[in-house]
Design an enzyme around this catalytic site. Structure first.
Site, short mmCIF file in Angstrom:
data_model
loop_
_atom_site.label_atom_id
_atom_site.label_comp_id
_atom_site.label_asym_id
_atom_site.label_seq_id
_atom_site.Cartn_x
_atom_site.Cartn_y
_atom_site.Cartn_z
CG ASP A 58 12.81 31.98 -36.88
OD1 ASP A 58 13.74 32.09 -36.95
OD2 ASP A 58 12.37 31.08 -38.14
CE1 TYR A 113 10.28 24.46 -32.73
CE2 TYR A 113 11.59 22.54 -32.84
CZ TYR A 113 11.40 24.03 -32.52
OH TYR A 113 12.54 24.74 -32.46
#
Length: 261
Positions: A58, A113
């Site tokens: 994003d 992540y």
């Protein structure tokens, strides 16, 4: 000169892009990569490169190890990365591997992540206890942005790590849902701040209506995408070294300025 197919690990600072996926009229990671390939591609059209990306990120989300796959006429890997880093603006080409024509970067074995916790007053023990709730296979429908796809998946690792005054949340899974990590991170932080309980988190994970917010995008970094039989070789030559050095110096100067206010 015949072409061949390669996988390349790229890094980028998310705040500079409107996400990774190409969008008309917006500056995106894929758009920059396509521009770099056309500039270094010896006149070949965009379609020839057949660009594919492992993970979409994003707007605001960073990457240190996202993976792209494309065709190239370069026969030397180091020369290819040097050329791409020389022309690129805001995308850094870090490592490379040769792959076959059927390789699909979406089918990764592990995605990693890291989320940086920006709230300083938190109970790390409670955060670790909360993190354990999310481990394993669950329906994460309350901890993602629904896009019509199945919402059940397995979270194989989540760690709460203290390094000095900084706390990191590290995640591993084959794939993650849209906004999944940012929503889980927000829940863990709320528990760490004493504003939510682990039982409340469990209830929402089990399907009860509720939300604990959405963590900030710039705190999240895709650190790596890994494949069982693909081995990347890293090149740290110019111009990547000079670019990263200049940016690091600028960041240290900026941090010093804000720290003095």
């Amino acid at each position: 000169m015949t072409g061949r197919r390669v996988a390349v690990k790229i890094a980028y600072l998310g705040k500079l892009f409107s996400g990774s996926q190409v969008q008309p009229g917006l500056y995106t990671v894929e758009g920059q990569v396509i521009s770099d390939l056309l500039t270094t591609g010896k006149g070949r059209p965009e379609e020839w490169f057949d660009l594919k990306v492992a993970s979409r990120t994003d707007a605001g989300v960073n990457a240190l190890g996202n993976v792209i796959v494309f065709n190239t006429a370069f026969q030397d890997n180091e020369s290819l990365l040097r050329a791409l880093n020389a022309v690129s603006k805001n995308v850094y080409y870090r490592a490379i591997a040769d792959v076959d024509e059927g390789f699909n970067p979406r089918y990764a074995n592990v995605r990693c992540y890291r989320y940086v916790v920006t709230h300083k007053v938190v109970d790390v023990r409670r955060m670790r206890d909360c993190a354990e709730v999310f481990l394993g296979y669950h329906d994460f429908k309350r901890f993602c942005k629904y896009d019509g796809k199945p919402t059940d998946t397995e979270l194989t690792r989540i760690s709460v790590i203290e390094e000095g005054d900084t706390i990191y949340l590290e995640y591993e899974s084959r794939f993650f849902l849209w906004n999944m990590i940012r929503r889980i991170s927000a829940a863990i932080i709320e528990v760490g701040r004493g504003r939510a309980t682990i039982e409340e988190v469990k209830e929402v994970l089990d399907g009860k209506e509720g939300t604990f917010g959405l963590g900030r995008a710039d705190a999240l970094t895709l650190t790596d995408v890994m494949y069982k039989d693909v081995h990347f070789e890293e090149y740290r030559s110019e111009p990547l070294e000079s670019k990263s050095g200049e940016l690091l110096t600028a960041a240290e100067l900026e941090a010093g300025f804000y720290g003095s206010i």
